[in-house]
Design a protein around this motif. Structure first.
Motif, PDB file in Angstrom:
ATOM      1  N   VAL A  61       0.903  -1.060  -0.062  1.00  0.00           N
ATOM      2  CA  VAL A  61      -0.024   0.045   0.107  1.00  0.00           C
ATOM      3  C   VAL A  61       0.945   1.383   0.143  1.00  0.00           C
ATOM      4  O   VAL A  61       0.588   2.354  -0.637  1.00  0.00           O
ATOM      5  CB  VAL A  61      -1.030   0.005   1.060  1.00  0.00           C
ATOM      6  CG1 VAL A  61      -1.699   1.289   1.551  1.00  0.00           C
ATOM      7  CG2 VAL A  61      -1.662  -1.330   1.158  1.00  0.00           C
ATOM      8  N   LEU A  62       1.883   1.075   0.811  1.00  0.00           N
ATOM      9  CA  LEU A  62       2.944   2.479   0.692  1.00  0.00           C
ATOM     10  C   LEU A  62       3.521   2.648  -0.457  1.00  0.00           C
ATOM     11  O   LEU A  62       3.732   3.735  -0.992  1.00  0.00           O
ATOM     12  CB  LEU A  62       3.887   2.055   1.904  1.00  0.00           C
ATOM     13  CG  LEU A  62       3.237   2.348   3.419  1.00  0.00           C
ATOM     14  CD1 LEU A  62       4.570   1.905   4.266  1.00  0.00           C
ATOM     15  CD2 LEU A  62       2.503   3.779   3.776  1.00  0.00           C
ATOM     16  N   ARG A  75      -0.115  19.276  -2.455  1.00  0.00           N
ATOM     17  CA  ARG A  75       0.980  18.580  -1.986  1.00  0.00           C
ATOM     18  C   ARG A  75       0.678  17.710  -0.869  1.00  0.00           C
ATOM     19  O   ARG A  75      -0.243  18.005   0.148  1.00  0.00           O
ATOM     20  CB  ARG A  75       1.972  19.602  -1.035  1.00  0.00           C
ATOM     21  CG  ARG A  75       3.280  18.807  -0.527  1.00  0.00           C
ATOM     22  CD  ARG A  75       4.118  19.675   0.082  1.00  0.00           C
ATOM     23  NE  ARG A  75       4.485  20.982  -0.593  1.00  0.00           N
ATOM     24  CZ  ARG A  75       4.611  22.369   0.047  1.00  0.00           C
ATOM     25  NH1 ARG A  75       4.607  22.327   1.248  1.00  0.00           N
ATOM     26  NH2 ARG A  75       4.914  23.238  -1.000  1.00  0.00           N
ATOM     27  N   PRO A  76       0.709  16.388  -1.009  1.00  0.00           N
ATOM     28  CA  PRO A  76       0.392  15.303  -0.201  1.00  0.00           C
ATOM     29  C   PRO A  76       1.142  15.411   1.213  1.00  0.00           C
ATOM     30  O   PRO A  76       2.503  15.919   1.036  1.00  0.00           O
ATOM     31  CB  PRO A  76       0.427  13.960  -0.855  1.00  0.00           C
ATOM     32  CG  PRO A  76       1.629  14.399  -1.836  1.00  0.00           C
ATOM     33  CD  PRO A  76       1.546  15.739  -2.200  1.00  0.00           C
ATOM     34  N   ILE A  82      -5.209   9.725   5.026  1.00  0.00           N
ATOM     35  CA  ILE A  82      -4.712   9.113   3.701  1.00  0.00           C
ATOM     36  C   ILE A  82      -5.629   7.848   3.480  1.00  0.00           C
ATOM     37  O   ILE A  82      -5.722   6.942   4.316  1.00  0.00           O
ATOM     38  CB  ILE A  82      -3.347   8.491   3.652  1.00  0.00           C
ATOM     39  CG1 ILE A  82      -2.453   9.878   3.696  1.00  0.00           C
ATOM     40  CG2 ILE A  82      -3.265   7.738   2.699  1.00  0.00           C
ATOM     41  CD1 ILE A  82      -0.983   9.648   3.653  1.00  0.00           C
ATOM     42  N   ALA A  83      -6.665   7.782   2.502  1.00  0.00           N
ATOM     43  CA  ALA A  83      -7.680   6.877   2.277  1.00  0.00           C
ATOM     44  C   ALA A  83      -7.182   5.515   2.260  1.00  0.00           C
ATOM     45  O   ALA A  83      -7.704   4.356   2.943  1.00  0.00           O
ATOM     46  CB  ALA A  83      -8.597   7.254   1.238  1.00  0.00           C
ATOM     47  N   ALA A  84      -6.023   5.234   1.780  1.00  0.00           N
ATOM     48  CA  ALA A  84      -5.252   3.982   1.428  1.00  0.00           C
ATOM     49  C   ALA A  84      -4.964   3.313   2.766  1.00  0.00           C
ATOM     50  O   ALA A  84      -4.979   2.215   2.753  1.00  0.00           O
ATOM     51  CB  ALA A  84      -4.255   4.105   0.467  1.00  0.00           C
ATOM     52  N   LEU A  85      -4.762   4.214   3.863  1.00  0.00           N
ATOM     53  CA  LEU A  85      -3.994   3.518   5.045  1.00  0.00           C
ATOM     54  C   LEU A  85      -5.186   3.280   6.076  1.00  0.00           C
ATOM     55  O   LEU A  85      -4.954   2.722   7.143  1.00  0.00           O
ATOM     56  CB  LEU A  85      -3.172   4.562   5.620  1.00  0.00           C
ATOM     57  CG  LEU A  85      -1.986   4.735   4.971  1.00  0.00           C
ATOM     58  CD1 LEU A  85      -1.050   5.602   5.542  1.00  0.00           C
ATOM     59  CD2 LEU A  85      -1.048   3.652   4.544  1.00  0.00           C
ATOM     60  N   LYS A  86      -6.410   3.759   5.833  1.00  0.00           N
ATOM     61  CA  LYS A  86      -7.588   3.573   6.695  1.00  0.00           C
ATOM     62  C   LYS A  86      -7.765   2.082   7.313  1.00  0.00           C
ATOM     63  O   LYS A  86      -8.047   1.779   8.427  1.00  0.00           O
ATOM     64  CB  LYS A  86      -8.826   4.161   6.214  1.00  0.00           C
ATOM     65  CG  LYS A  86      -9.009   5.729   6.132  1.00  0.00           C
ATOM     66  CD  LYS A  86     -10.452   6.176   5.800  1.00  0.00           C
ATOM     67  CE  LYS A  86     -10.407   7.654   5.916  1.00  0.00           C
ATOM     68  NZ  LYS A  86     -11.586   8.135   5.321  1.00  0.00           N
ATOM     69  N   PRO A  87      -7.642   0.916   6.344  1.00  0.00           N
ATOM     70  CA  PRO A  87      -7.788  -0.283   6.786  1.00  0.00           C
ATOM     71  C   PRO A  87      -6.720  -0.802   7.878  1.00  0.00           C
ATOM     72  O   PRO A  87      -6.892  -1.633   8.571  1.00  0.00           O
ATOM     73  CB  PRO A  87      -7.576  -1.201   5.562  1.00  0.00           C
ATOM     74  CG  PRO A  87      -8.164  -0.247   4.471  1.00  0.00           C
ATOM     75  CD  PRO A  87      -7.538   1.023   4.982  1.00  0.00           C
ATOM     76  N   PHE A  88      -5.619  -0.036   7.846  1.00  0.00           N
ATOM     77  CA  PHE A  88      -4.427  -0.338   8.756  1.00  0.00           C
ATOM     78  C   PHE A  88      -4.555   0.409   9.999  1.00  0.00           C
ATOM     79  O   PHE A  88      -3.562   0.451  10.758  1.00  0.00           O
ATOM     80  CB  PHE A  88      -3.234  -0.134   7.936  1.00  0.00           C
ATOM     81  CG  PHE A  88      -3.039  -1.137   6.762  1.00  0.00           C
ATOM     82  CD1 PHE A  88      -2.769  -2.351   6.931  1.00  0.00           C
ATOM     83  CD2 PHE A  88      -3.322  -0.367   5.771  1.00  0.00           C
ATOM     84  CE1 PHE A  88      -2.523  -3.300   5.693  1.00  0.00           C
ATOM     85  CE2 PHE A  88      -3.297  -1.414   4.627  1.00  0.00           C
ATOM     86  CZ  PHE A  88      -2.858  -2.576   4.692  1.00  0.00           C
TER      87      PHE A  88
END
Length: 457
Positions: free
Chosen positions: A244-245, A283-284, A428-434
């Motif tokens: 994911v990262l 900028r992220p 950060i949406a991609a990290l929400k499951p973790f």
């Protein structure tokens, strides 16, 4: 009457001497301010010229100066020391600038630092170049690493946080923009966890995404779960988090590439090769990945685990090689980190520019961290005593190194700081499951007990 006065004077003198000796041992900062500083300044002023001459830091005067001395005083023309500036006292020592004579260089003064220390009666002397021809002598009056007190004024900033105190009484700043990735080594009870605790607490107060991989079932990073955007507590979860990262890094490169759609007449400020050149609105947020006990990611028992290990190592190497421009930084911690861990370990270590080595159990471990930077740094790490937890040798691949020590920070205070700054964590949406689940604190406990949230939820 006279005898009584004599006895009283002697008693008073002995009491003053005893008090000074006690203050020097128990309260060195107070002793320096009251006794050490005036004595050292007097020694410096009285013996400056002779000390510089004895250290070989004098040069022959110019022809015009020699003629002027002979014409006005008829004295013998003596060698000239570097011109001394004002003496500036500090809470831990004093500073003085020297203008070097023609033909001298800062290395000449640095080579005589030990002689100057003994001549002026201070704990240490450090030399720093200010500009061509001007150096600054920083005299430290006592061992500042014995009881760490961080300076009051520290020039920090985003991704530039104070973590420890250097032996020259200046703050050791962890600057991710200058040194993107770092390796932190240390044996059990060496202070490695305290270093990580201070670093994470300082970053928690900034708009930075904090991600943790703690394969010791999360016992090191779980207290900070309120501030973590993602946490993996075993190799299986780490194997799902790392891709994911990597995907997040690739998406950020796509964003940079889109901005690089350069056409004739594009302003220079719109051309960039990393996220820091993007407009602030686009900028992220930067990501800092903490990996505690990295050896657990390399250890395998079956062929299936070996395949998973190789995949994780490949992803870590990609993050280390390419993550800087995407604003992704690594903080890798462990007790040992060498080729014996398996394929890819040496390659990953080569990408970790910063090095911090606490007390280790053998010389080989110190060489793993510092041997490719400076051999003398590895020797300094081997000399760290078990009675000095938190003491470490910090360096980077430029070859520079120094001794540092982390101030004490209790786990409860660090966890409380992370709870207070939990609202700062960027989303950060991609990290929400973790994202780790933090249950309400049970009655009688001062802090939350965190567990990693299963990826399937």
């Amino acid at each position: 009457m006279t005898d009584l006065m004599t006895v009283a004077e002697v008693s008073g003198s002995l009491a003053a001497i005893g008090g000074a000796a006690y203050a020097r041992r128990a309260h060195p900062a107070v002793y320096w301010s009251t006794v050490g500083l005036p004595v050292s300044v007097a020694r410096l002023l009285a013996s400056y010229s002779s000390t510089m001459d004895a250290c070989g830091l004098t040069v022959e005067p110019s022809r015009w100066r020699a003629l002027a001395v002979k014409a006005t005083t008829r004295r013998e023309v003596r060698p000239v020391p570097p011109r001394r500036g004002l003496i500036r006292p500090t809470p831990t020592g004093l500073r003085v600038r020297l203008r070097l004579a023609p033909g001298q260089e800062p290395a000449d003064v640095a080579a005589s630092a030990e002689r100057l220390r003994h001549a002026w009666g201070v704990h240490a002397v450090y030399v720093r170049e200010i500009k061509p021809g001007v150096v600054e002598l920083r005299l430290v009056g006592f061992d500042v690493l014995r009881k760490v007190r961080m300076p009051r004024r520290i020039d920090g900033g985003l991704l530039r946080v104070p973590v420890a105190l250097r032996e020259d009484a200046t703050a050791f700043l962890r600057d991710y923009r200058a040194v993107p990735h770092e390796l932190v080594l240390g044996a059990t009870l060496s202070g490695k966890s305290m270093y990580l605790r201070n670093l994470l607490t300082e970053l928690a107060a900034q708009p930075v995404v904090l991600v943790g991989i703690d394969c010791k079932r999360g016992v090191e990073l779980s207290p900070f779960a309120a501030r973590l955007s993602a946490l993996a507590t075993d190799p299986e979860q780490a194997a799902e988090l790392l891709p994911v990262l990597v995907k997040e890094m690739e998406d950020r490169y796509d964003l940079i590439k889109t901005r690089q759609g350069i056409t004739p007449g594009t302003p220079d400020e719109l051309i960039t090769s990393d996220i820091w050149g993007l407009p602030e609105s686009e900028r992220p947020a930067p990501i800092v990945l903490f990996i505690d006990e990295v050896a657990e990611l390399f250890l395998v028992a079956t062929r299936k685990e070996e395949e998973r290990r190789d995949e994780m190592v490949t992803q870590l190497i990609r993050l280390a090689q390419l993550g800087r421009a995407a604003g992704i930084y690594l903080e890798v911690c462990g007790q040992r980190f060498g080729a014996e861990l398996g394929k890819g370990a040496t390659m990953l270590r080569a990408q970790l520019t910063g090095r911090v080595c606490h007390r280790v159990n053998d010389e080989a471990s110190a060489k793993m961290a510092l041997g490719d930077i400076a051999p003398e740094a590895a020797l300094a790490a081997c000399a760290i005593a078990a009675e000095s937890p938190g003491l470490a040798v910090a360096g980077d691949t430029s070859g520079g190194w120094s001794r540092i020590r982390t101030p004490y920070l209790s786990l409860a205070d660090a966890a409380a700081a992370c709870r207070r700054t939990a609202h700062i964590a960027p989303d950060i949406a991609a990290l929400k499951p973790f994202r780790p689940y933090v249950p309400p604190a049970p009655a009688g406990l001062s802090g939350p007990v965190a567990t990693a949230k299963p990826v399937t939820e």
